[in-house]
Design an enzyme around this catalytic site. Structure first.
Site: not given
Ligand code: VG1
Ligand code: CO
Length: 543
Positions: A113-114, A277, A279, A281-282, A376
Site C-alpha cells: 500500500s502506502h 496511494d 495500491d 485505495d486511498r 476503499k
Molecule cells: C493504516 C490505517 C488504516 C488502514 C490501513 C490499511 O493502518 O491507519 O486506517 O485501513 O493502514 O490501509 P495502521 O494499522 O497502520 O494504522 V492501506 O491503504 O495501507 O491498505
Molecule cells: Co492502500
C-alpha cells in the site's frame, strides 16, 4: 506438467497485520517465505478447487517474480483459473471489482500500500475473499495458524507466464487469463457517476490535477480522466507505475505528496487536486489552497450522495472506523440513518456492506468507499468529488465551509510517530491501559474525562469480537483522543495519536486545527508520556 512437493519449515513472523502480511522486500525474498504464506492460504481454504482466483499487485519491486510463483502454486493447488491484470498490475479496488464481477472465490493482492517500495522497500500479500473484501479475522488467523506448522508446499515446474499479452494460456490444469487491468473497473465507475456532467465540468474553465505518485493508479487515472472524461493531457502526473515509486513514499498525505501540495497551495493553483496511494485505495482531496480532511470528506460524500446517480436513492447507513472523526455521525443523524463505529481496517466494513446495513464508509487515513466493491477506493472518491463539484458549481472550499456551517466543525488531526522503539511504544500503551479505570470522572487539564477504554467491537452480523483496538479517552464536551499502534508498519513501531474536538460556532471554523486542538495535544503528551518515552518532541507526520 509435474507438480513438485517442496519441504519447508515455518517462519515465526507471518502474522497478517491491519491488511495482510507486510514485510521488507529482503524478508519476502528469503527462500520459501512467500511460498509458505501462499501455501498456508490455500491450506486454510476449502472448496476452491476448479474455481477462479484474481491476482495482481501495485507494480512495486518483486511484484512480477511473486506473481510467477503464485501462479505456479495456484496451478499445483488445483485452482481452475486465475485472472491476472496485464503486466501483473491491479489496483486494490480493481481487484475487488474483478473478484465480484467474475465470481472468483478470492484474490491475492500484492502490495504494501502506502509503504515505500524498491529492493530495500516493503512488499506485502493480502488475501481477499469472495465478496471482494479483505479476509476477515477468522480467515487471517486460520492462515496464520497454518504458517506455524507448514511442512511442504506445492508448485508446478513450468516456464514463466507472459504477463504482458492479453489472453489465455494454460499452466498445467489451470487457465491463466491476462486481463485488461483497467476496463472492468472503468465500466463500473461509468455506471456510478454522471460522466456527462463531469465531462462538461472539465471542458469549461475548471482545472484539476491528479498525482498518481508513480504508483498503481496512473493507468486507471489516465484512462478515466484524460481519455473517458476529456481532461487535458498531463492532468495525471507521475502516471507511470515504477517499481520504487520514483523513490517516493506513495502515501497521499500533506507530507509525502509534497509536489501536489506545493502546486495546490501556490498562487496559480488549479481548482481541484487529488492523489492516491501505492495500491490505489486511498485518496487525498485538495481545493485551491485548501486541504480537505479525510474525515470531513467522508461526511461530505455522505451528505451529498444523492447528487450522484449511483446513490440517488439514498444511503442505507454509514460507517466509520473508530479513530475517524464524528463528522459523519452528524450527517447520519440528520439523514436519520444508522452510523456504525468499527475498528481500524477495511475488513470490518465487509459484513455491514454485505448485509446492506451501510452504503458508504470510510477511515480517517484517506480511505473512502461504498458498496460498489469491498475495498476503499481512491479514484472512486475523486470521481465522487468531481460529480459533486459538477452538480454544485461551487469551489471545494465553499462546499466544505458550507458543510461546517450546517453541521458544525469537527476539528481533527492525526499525529504519527513513525519508527519508534517497539518496547517503548508497548510501554506507552501499557501505561495508558493501566490508567483507564481511574480516569472517568477525573479532571484532566481543562477537561473532564467522560469515558476511557480500550475499544472493543462486536460485529453486529456474525457476533465476532475484536478487542484491544485502540485506547479512547473521551471528554464531557465531546472532545476525544485516541491512541493506537499501527498494524501496517514494518520498522519498529508507529504510534498514532488521533485528536478531535467539536466546534459549533461558525466564527471559529477558520481556526487552524493544530491551534484548535492545542490543549488536547498538550494533554495527550501528559497522559501518555510520549516525549519522555519515545524521545520525540514532535510527530513524523501530522495530518
Ligand atoms: C493504516 C490505517 C488504516 C488502514 C490501513 C490499511 O493502518 O491507519 O486506517 O485501513 O493502514 O490501509 P495502521 O494499522 O497502520 O494504522 V492501506 O491503504 O495501507 O491498505
Ligand atoms: Co492502500
Amino acid at each position: 506438467m509435474a507438480i513438485q512437493t517442496v519441504s519447508t519449515t515455518p517462519f515465526d513472523d507471518q502474522k497478517p497485520g491491519t491488511s495482510g502480511l507486510r514485510k521488507q522486500v529482503p524478508t519476502f525474498q528469503k527462500a520459501n517465505y512467500l511460498e509458505n504464506f501462499v501455501q498456508s492460504t490455500f491450506n486454510s481454504l476449502a472448496d476452491y478447487q476448479g474455481k477462479t482466483l484474481v491476482l495482481g499487485g501495485d507494480g512495486r519491486y518483486f511484484n512480477r517474480p511473486a506473481i510467477q510463483t503464485i501462479l505456479k502454486m495456484a496451478a499445483a493447488n488445483g485452482v481452475g483459473k486465475t485472472l491476472v491484470g496485464q503486466g501483473g498490475i491491479l489496483s486494490t479496488p480493481a481487484a475487488s471489482c474483478l473478484i465480484r464481477k467474475y465470481d472468483a472465490f478470492g484474490g491475492l493482492i500484492l502490495s504494501a500500500s502506502h509503504n515505500p517500495g524498491g529492493p530495500e522497500g516493503d512488499f506485502g500479500v493480502k488475501y481477499n475473499v469472495s465478496n471482494g473484501g479483505p479476509a476477515p479475522e477468522k480467515v487471517t488467523s486460520a492462515i496464520f495458524e497454518n504458517t506455524k506448522s507448514i511442512s511442504e508446499y506445492k508448485i508446478v515446474e513450468a516456464d514463466d507466464v507472459d504477463l504482458d499479452t492479453l489472453g489465455k494460456t494454460q499452466l498445467g490444469e489451470m487457465t491463466v487469463e491476462v486481463v485488461d487491468a483497467v476496463a472492468d473497473y472503468a465500466d463500473l465507475m461509468e455506471k456510478l457517476f454522471d460522466f456527462g456532467k463531469i465531462r462538461q465540468l472539465l471542458k469549461g474553465d475548471f482545472s484539476m490535477c491528479m498525482d498518481s505518485l508513480h504508483a498503481v493508479t496512473g493507468p486507471y487515472a489516465r484512462a478515466i480522466f484524460e481519455q473517458m472524461l476529456g481532461a487535458k493531457a498531463g492532468t495525471v502526473t507521475n502516471g507511470e507505475p515504477l517499481e520504487d515509486f520514483g523513490g517516493g513514499h506513495p502515501d497521499p498525505n500533506l507530507v509525502y505528496a509534497h509536489d501536489l501540495v506545493e502546486t495546490m497551495f501556490s498562487s496559480s493553483a488549479p481548482d481541484f487536486g487529488a492523489a492516491s496511494d501505492g495500491d490505489g485505495d486511498r485518496n487525498m482531496i485538495l481545493g485551491n489552497n485548501f486541504f480537505v480532511n479525510p474525515s470531513d470528506s467522508l461526511a461530505l460524500i455522505a451528505a451529498n450522495a444523492t447528487l450522484v446517480p449511483g446513490y440517488k436513492n439514498g444511503l442505507s447507513g454509514v460507517a466509520r472506523s473508530m479513530p475517524t472523526s464524528q463528522a459523519v455521525d452528524r450527517v447520519a443523524e440528520k439523514l436519520d440513518i444508522d452510523c456504525y463505529e468499527t475498528p481500524t481496517g477495511w475488513k470490518f466494513f465487509g459484513n455491514l456492506l454485505d448485509a446492506d446495513k451501510i452504503t458508504i464508509c470510510g477511515e480517517e487515513s484517506f480511505g473512502t468507499g461504498s458498496n460498489h466493491v469491498r475495498e476503499k477506493d481512491g479514484l472512486w472518491a475523486v470521481l465522487f468529488w468531481l460529480n459533486i463539484l459538477a452538480e454544485r458549481q461551487q469551489s471545494v472550499e465553499e462546499i466544505v465551509t458550507e458543510h461546517w456551517k450546517t453541521y458544525g466543525r469537527n476539528f481533527y488531526s492525526r499525529h504519527d510517530y513513525e519508527g519508534v522503539d517497539s518496547a517503548k511504544a508497548n510501554e506507552l500503551m501499557a501505561g495508558l491501559r493501566s490508567q483507564l479505570s481511574d480516569l472517568p470522572g477525573q479532571p484532566l487539564g481543562d477537561y473532564t474525562v467522560d469515558y476511557a477504554d480500550d475499544f472493543s467491537y462486536t460485529d453486529p452480523i456474525d457476533g465476532s469480537v475484536s478487542d484491544k483496538q485502540g485506547i479512547r479517552i473521551g471528554f464531557t464536551d465531546g472532545s476525544r483522543m485516541v491512541f493506537r499502534l499501527s498494524g501496517t508498519g514494518t520498522q519498529g513501531a508507529t504510534l498514532r495519536l488521533y485528536l478531535e474536538s467539536y466546534e459549533p460556532d461558525e466564527a471559529k471554523h477558520s481556526l487552524d486545527p493544530q491551534e484548535a486542538l492545542k490543549p488536547l495535544i498538550v494533554l495527550a503528551d501528559e497522559v501518555a508520556k510520549i516525549q519522555a518515552l519515545t524521545g520525540r518532541d514532535q510527530p513524523t507526520v501530522i495530518t
